[in-house]
Design an enzyme around this catalytic site. Structure first.
Site, PDB file in Angstrom:
ATOM      1  CG  ASP A 273     -26.480  30.537   7.089  1.00  0.00           C
ATOM      2  OD1 ASP A 273     -25.420  30.260   7.691  1.00  0.00           O
ATOM      3  OD2 ASP A 273     -27.610  30.491   7.616  1.00  0.00           O
ATOM      4  CE  LYS A 280     -27.881  27.094   7.016  1.00  0.00           C
ATOM      5  NZ  LYS A 280     -29.009  26.832   7.928  1.00  0.00           N
ATOM      6  CG  ASP A 291     -29.538  33.269   5.143  1.00  0.00           C
ATOM      7  OD1 ASP A 291     -30.750  33.406   5.397  1.00  0.00           O
ATOM      8  OD2 ASP A 291     -28.676  33.015   6.008  1.00  0.00           O
ATOM      9  CG  ASP A 350     -27.073  27.407  10.729  1.00  0.00           C
ATOM     10  OD1 ASP A 350     -26.954  28.360   9.920  1.00  0.00           O
ATOM     11  OD2 ASP A 350     -27.700  26.364  10.471  1.00  0.00           O
ATOM     12  CD  GLU A 352     -26.820  33.104   9.720  1.00  0.00           C
ATOM     13  OE1 GLU A 352     -27.010  32.090  10.410  1.00  0.00           O
ATOM     14  OE2 GLU A 352     -27.528  33.387   8.738  1.00  0.00           O
ATOM     15  NE  ARG A 354     -31.188  33.606  16.208  1.00  0.00           N
ATOM     16  CZ  ARG A 354     -31.887  32.556  16.614  1.00  0.00           C
ATOM     17  NH1 ARG A 354     -32.072  32.350  17.900  1.00  0.00           N
ATOM     18  NH2 ARG A 354     -32.415  31.712  15.753  1.00  0.00           N
TER      19      ARG A 354
HETATM   20  N1  BES Z   1     -30.645  31.032   7.049  1.00  0.00           N
HETATM   21  C1  BES Z   1     -31.114  30.121   8.037  1.00  0.00           C
HETATM   22  C2  BES Z   1     -32.632  29.953   8.006  1.00  0.00           C
HETATM   23  C3  BES Z   1     -33.183  29.252   6.796  1.00  0.00           C
HETATM   24  C4  BES Z   1     -33.234  27.866   6.733  1.00  0.00           C
HETATM   25  C5  BES Z   1     -33.666  29.998   5.737  1.00  0.00           C
HETATM   26  C6  BES Z   1     -33.757  27.263   5.613  1.00  0.00           C
HETATM   27  C7  BES Z   1     -34.173  29.377   4.617  1.00  0.00           C
HETATM   28  C8  BES Z   1     -34.217  28.018   4.542  1.00  0.00           C
HETATM   29  C9  BES Z   1     -30.749  30.613   9.445  1.00  0.00           C
HETATM   30  O1  BES Z   1     -29.582  31.354   9.545  1.00  0.00           O
HETATM   31  C10 BES Z   1     -30.553  29.399  10.285  1.00  0.00           C
HETATM   32  O2  BES Z   1     -29.733  28.598   9.969  1.00  0.00           O
HETATM   33  N2  BES Z   1     -31.323  29.291  11.346  1.00  0.00           N
HETATM   34  C11 BES Z   1     -31.246  28.186  12.218  1.00  0.00           C
HETATM   35  C12 BES Z   1     -31.465  28.665  13.634  1.00  0.00           C
HETATM   36  C13 BES Z   1     -31.147  27.654  14.691  1.00  0.00           C
HETATM   37  C14 BES Z   1     -29.691  27.291  14.656  1.00  0.00           C
HETATM   38  C15 BES Z   1     -31.514  28.210  16.046  1.00  0.00           C
HETATM   39  C16 BES Z   1     -32.314  27.177  11.825  1.00  0.00           C
HETATM   40  O3  BES Z   1     -33.373  27.569  11.355  1.00  0.00           O
HETATM   41  O4  BES Z   1     -32.053  25.984  11.937  1.00  0.00           O
HETATM   42 ZN    ZN Z   2     -29.051  32.431   7.837  1.00  0.00          ZN
HETATM   43 ZN    ZN Z   3     -27.834  30.143   9.749  1.00  0.00          ZN
END
Ligand code: BES
Ligand code: ZN
Ligand code: ZN
Length: 501
Positions: A273, A280, A291, A350, A352, A354
């Site tokens: 991811d 990121k 992920d 990001d 993604e 969901r």
């Molecule tokens: N894969 C990430 C969540 C994550 C972050 C898992 C750190 C493990 C460690 C997910 O896809 C993500 O990036 N989520 C975002 C959502 C936001 C953009 C609404 C997040 O958590 O910042």
């Molecule tokens: Zn993710």
């Molecule tokens: Zn993400």
């Protein structure tokens, strides 16, 4: 490495290493007391020298203990007896396992599961003891050019129990623990594999390998063209930015009659991811090979379910792709149509997880499921909320939530209930589409779950956010969680009368 149980006279047991517990203040455990008496108080004398006072996790090795066939005795500090509990028990098992391994002993007999504490019976102590032992011995060194192979490998650990009449229940605990531990190892290995190797294609191959092991397992892998043709617009929006093709994997385990409704597990399978155009940063991007931990969990659970030959029908559903950037990648502000027909304005690429899960949820309707449980490293917000100790637990069906919560307590692989109130859903309003894919910074793990809930209206559903629990912060390594919780949940489905402790 194999674990087993035995009951008998300690002072007659032949082993490379006999493990005995000592509480704080040099108070001998029952097993240590027996050996002490049989050895002319050799242990008491050794403790008098002051090398170990019983602090939690301390170890001391003794050689040539008189009157014992055991080659060595390992004393392990159990901490204060009045404070000995589930947590300290597991710590002590881990420490003693590492100490035995470091010795180079090929086998050991551990009396630590004899130590009593409030609320946990012999079955539990053996089951969790064996699981913690396997966990402590796990190593992932397939990617080092020089492997560390010790001259002597630890082959067997035997746990003693005091009551011979409990042998059969203890043996059942060992067998279940071994199946769960193997499932966890499968999950850890996949999750730890680097993202240049562990691609969607690799995941599909591993799933196929797993299914070849048993007649009860069958697999179908949908390719990109089929995913598109089905109308999985949300899944494709994530997958289209990568030159590695996506896969949509379904595995069916048939353990019950054909018409028995299956337990469906959906695992998020983002093999890396980057965040997409909502990229990121260089700190937060590290760790995103994990992920796909939800997907790895689903495969680990299926491996354990198959090994235990559970009389249930179970389906694993794994949407897997990379979240990358290229000329075809989704832009923030794109609007896509999901398999359900709902339109989604993608305001953050990001978010993604969901998107791939919502199409998998809709797809799951076709199995007429008993329940659907999705497992996903979905939000960083869940780590902020619950840390590394608990998985976030969301559900649209309270009894399912309670069953998962209980299974988590039983396996020390805990999940904690989070709210899914309608009020949160308004954060996902979009000016142009039916929904936005992000709900802003407030309650991030709840709005993510709220998004998913829109696609889970036709069945009993739970969502496990494992962003915090799938990996250890310290070593950035996979934990194999929540395989224990989920397998326990299924075991409890089969034995609903079993008392919870
Ligand atoms: N894969 C990430 C969540 C994550 C972050 C898992 C750190 C493990 C460690 C997910 O896809 C993500 O990036 N989520 C975002 C959502 C936001 C953009 C609404 C997040 O958590 O910042
Ligand atoms: Zn993710
Ligand atoms: Zn993400």
């Amino acid at each position: 490495m194999e674990c087993s149980v035995k009951s008998g006279i300690l002072t007659k047991m032949r082993t490379a290493c006999l493990v005995l517990g000592v509480y704080a203040g040099k108070k001998l455990s029952v097993a240590a007391l027996l050996v002490d008496e049989a050895s002319d108080h050799f242990i008491t004398l050794a403790l008098k020298k002051g090398d170990l006072d019983g602090k939690l996790g301390q170890t001391l090795l003794l050689y040539q203990v008189p009157g014992l066939p055991a080659e060595r005795v390992l004393l392990v500090g159990l901490g204060k007896e009045s404070e000995f509990n589930e947590k300290t028990y597991l710590e002590v098992i881990t420490q003693s396992t590492l100490a035995v391994k470091a010795l180079g002993a090929q086998d050991a007999i551990s009396t630590l599961a004899e130590a009593l504490f409030e609320g946990r019976d012999t079955y539990w102590r053996i089951r969790l003891g064996v699981m913690a032992t396997h966990d402590a011995l796990y190593q992932f060194d397939g990617f080092r050019s020089k492997k560390e192979v010790p001259a002597k490998m630890l082959r067997r650990i035997v746990f003693t129990i005091t009551n011979r009449r409990e042998l059969s229940i203890a043996e059942k605990a060992v067998q279940e623990a071994a199946a769960i531990a193997q499932g966890m190892t499968f999950t850890k290995n996949l999750a730890n594999t680097p993202p240049n190797i562990c691609t969607p294609t690799f995941l599909a191959e591993q799933a196929e390998k797993l299914c070849k092991k048993s007649e009860a397992l069958s697999i179908a892998v949908l390719e990109e063209a089929q995913i598109k043709a089905l109308g999985m617009g949300a899944f494709m929006a994530v997958a289209q930015g990568s030159s590695t093709p996506p896969k949509f994997i379904t595995i069916e385990y048939r353990g019950a009659k054909k018409d028995a409704k299956p337990y469906v597990f959906i695992g998020k399978g983002i093999t890396f991811d980057t965040g997409g155009y909502s990229l990121k940063d260089k700190v937060n991007i590290v760790g995103q090979k994990y992920d796909m931990s939800g997907a790895a969990t689903v495969l680990g659970v299926l491996q354990a379910v198959n090994q235990l030959a559970l009389p249930l029908n179970v389906v694993g559903v794994i949407p897997t792709c990379e979240n990358m950037i290229n000329g075809q990648a989704t832009r923030p502000e794109d609007i896509i149509t999901t398999l359900l027909g709902t339109t989604v304005e993608i305001l953050n690429t990001d978010a993604e997880g969901r998107l791939i899960l919502c199409d998998a949820l809709t797809y799951s309707e076709r199995f007429s499921p008993e329940v659907v449980i999705d497992i996903a490293t979905l939000t960083g917000a869940c780590i902020i909320a619950l840390g590394r100790h608990a998985t976030g637990l969301f559900t649209n069906h309270a009894p399912l939530g309670e069953a998962l919560y209980k299974a988590g307590l039983e396996t020390h692989d805990r999940a904690w209930p989070m709210p899914l109130w309608e009020e949160y859903h308004s954060q996902l309003r979009s000016t142009f589409a039916d929904m936005s894919n992000t709900g802003g910074p407030e309650a991030g793990s709840i709005t993510a779950a709220s998004f998913l809930s829109q696609f889970a209206k036709k069945f009993h559903w739970a969502h496990l956010d494992i962003a915090g629990t799938a990996t250890k912060a310290s070593e950035k390594a996979a934990t194999g969680r929540p395989v224990p919780l989920l397998v326990q949940y299924l075991l409890n489905v089969l034995a609903p009368s079993k008392k919870s402790k």
